[in-house]
Design a protein around this motif. Structure first.
Motif, PDB file in Angstrom:
ATOM      1  N   VAL A   1       0.862  -1.178   0.000  1.00  0.00           N
ATOM      2  CA  VAL A   1       0.000   0.000   0.000  1.00  0.00           C
ATOM      3  C   VAL A   1       0.900   1.230   0.000  1.00  0.00           C
ATOM      4  CG1 VAL A   1      -1.798   1.265   1.224  1.00  0.00           C
ATOM      5  CG2 VAL A   1      -1.818  -1.244   1.220  1.00  0.00           C
TER       6      VAL A   1
ATOM      7  N   GLU B   1       1.288   5.316  -0.063  1.00  0.00           N
ATOM      8  CA  GLU B   1       0.597   6.560   0.273  1.00  0.00           C
ATOM      9  C   GLU B   1       1.637   7.663   0.490  1.00  0.00           C
ATOM     10  OE1 GLU B   1      -2.723   8.235   3.489  1.00  0.00           O
ATOM     11  OE2 GLU B   1      -1.887   6.219   3.699  1.00  0.00           O
TER      12      GLU B   1
ATOM     13  N   LEU C   1      -1.171  -1.113  -4.383  1.00  0.00           N
ATOM     14  CA  LEU C   1      -2.366  -0.280  -4.241  1.00  0.00           C
ATOM     15  C   LEU C   1      -1.950   1.097  -3.746  1.00  0.00           C
ATOM     16  CD1 LEU C   1      -4.565  -2.989  -2.470  1.00  0.00           C
ATOM     17  CD2 LEU C   1      -4.585  -2.377  -4.900  1.00  0.00           C
TER      18      LEU C   1
ATOM     19  N   THR D   1      -2.908   5.293  -2.904  1.00  0.00           N
ATOM     20  CA  THR D   1      -3.978   6.189  -2.468  1.00  0.00           C
ATOM     21  C   THR D   1      -3.379   7.533  -2.096  1.00  0.00           C
ATOM     22  OG1 THR D   1      -5.880   6.307  -0.969  1.00  0.00           O
ATOM     23  CG2 THR D   1      -3.832   5.459  -0.057  1.00  0.00           C
TER      24      THR D   1
ATOM     25  N   LEU E   1      -8.746   0.334   3.076  1.00  0.00           N
ATOM     26  CA  LEU E   1      -8.673   0.174   1.615  1.00  0.00           C
ATOM     27  C   LEU E   1     -10.066   0.121   1.003  1.00  0.00           C
ATOM     28  CD1 LEU E   1      -5.780  -2.451   1.316  1.00  0.00           C
ATOM     29  CD2 LEU E   1      -5.712  -0.062   0.556  1.00  0.00           C
TER      30      LEU E   1
ATOM     31  N   ALA F   1     -11.389   3.582   0.836  1.00  0.00           N
ATOM     32  CA  ALA F   1     -10.728   4.345  -0.224  1.00  0.00           C
ATOM     33  C   ALA F   1     -11.263   3.959  -1.594  1.00  0.00           C
ATOM     34  CB  ALA F   1      -9.218   4.125  -0.156  1.00  0.00           C
ATOM     35  N   ALA F   2     -11.474   2.653  -1.812  1.00  0.00           N
ATOM     36  CA  ALA F   2     -12.007   2.190  -3.095  1.00  0.00           C
ATOM     37  C   ALA F   2     -13.414   2.733  -3.319  1.00  0.00           C
ATOM     38  CB  ALA F   2     -11.998   0.662  -3.141  1.00  0.00           C
TER      39      ALA F   2
ATOM     40  N   LEU G   1      -8.520   5.101  -4.876  1.00  0.00           N
ATOM     41  CA  LEU G   1      -7.586   3.975  -4.887  1.00  0.00           C
ATOM     42  C   LEU G   1      -7.304   3.551  -6.318  1.00  0.00           C
ATOM     43  CD1 LEU G   1      -6.149   2.049  -2.801  1.00  0.00           C
ATOM     44  CD2 LEU G   1      -8.030   0.463  -3.183  1.00  0.00           C
TER      45      LEU G   1
END
Length: 258
Positions: free
Chosen positions: A124, A126, A219, A221, A239, A242-243, A248
């Motif tokens: 992930v 960010e 992934l 974000t 997640l 966010a999706a 995302l």
């Protein structure tokens, strides 16, 4: 005064022996700079410093970084991005190249994600702050737009495995995560899109899932969306949120390394 510079063979090949020696001798290298990786101050007279050459189709910009952050290397970038960075430089001479903010500081978390009925290793990503296009300023965060331009796809359901990103890969060596590599440009070797300041230890379960699948779900974000999550169930919930919010994007990348 001589500088504590690392000039890799590939950087030397691009800038030439004469310019490399001028840098090492202190004639054309700044004393103080902002690290192009971590964006904190550096000093070429007191600490080992990497020369990093950003190369576009027609433009090349020399920047500097702490040797502890990234090694000396040539980094291919889009000409538009490089031109925007050059336009953003204020002032002339005196190490202005070191002010080019071509790399953002990214937070990367490893975890396991249940998708398509199986457990997959995931990273992930960010940023630690909002991302603007080089040469622009303002509150607009364009991190996801920039990734979509690189082939990342929108993730509206974390249960769906994102499409594979051609040319991208995740470098794992000796059980540690080293980098996310972006496609090679113009016959050059693949370069690091993200590189760990120090190789990152990953959990045995993550490595086992990687050995089984041979790929990693990456992934991404915007800043402030996920944050630090102490458990994987909380990470998954973040997640999913966010999706659902359209914040995302992702891509599936093969393993590079062992």
């Amino acid at each position: 005064m001589p500088r504590m510079l690392d000039v890799s063979d590939e950087v030397r090949a691009e800038i030439g022996d004469e310019e490399a020696e001028r840098l090492l001798g202190g004639d054309s290298a700044p004393g103080l700079y902002d690290c192009t990786s971590c964006r904190t101050p550096g000093n070429t007279e007191r600490e080992r410093t990497s020369t990093v050459l950003f190369v576009g189709d027609e433009t090349a910009v020399l920047a500097f970084a702490h040797a502890a952050c990234i090694p000396s290397q040539v980094v291919p970038v889009a000409e538009e991005q490089l031109q925007g960075a050059v336009r953003s430089i204020t002032g002339e001479g005196g190490g202005a190249e070191a002010e080019v903010p071509l790399q953002a500081e990214l937070g990367v978390t490893s975890g396991l994600v249940l998708a398509a009925g199986d457990v997959h290793p995931a990273l992930v990503v960010e940023p630690l702050g909002p991302i603007a296009r080089p040469g622009t300023s303002g509150p607009v965060d364009v991190f996801l737009d920039l990734l979509r331009e690189q082939g990342f796809s929108s993730v509206t359901d974390v249960n769906d495995i994102p499409a594979q990103l051609p040319g991208w890969s995740v470098l794992v060596a000796l059980g540690k995560l080293h980098a996310v590599l972006q496609p090679a440009v113009g016959g050059t070797p693949a370069q690091a899109w993200w590189q760990a300041h120090r190789p990152m230890q990953v959990a045995d379960e993550w490595r086992a899932a990687l050995n089984k699948s041979g790929h990693v779900l990456v992934l991404c974000t915007p800043s402030g969306t996920i944050g630090a999550q102490p458990r994987e169930d909380l990470l998954r919930a973040a997640l999913d949120r966010a999706a659902a919010a359209g914040r995302l994007v992702g891509g599936t990348m093969p393993l590079a390394g062992t």
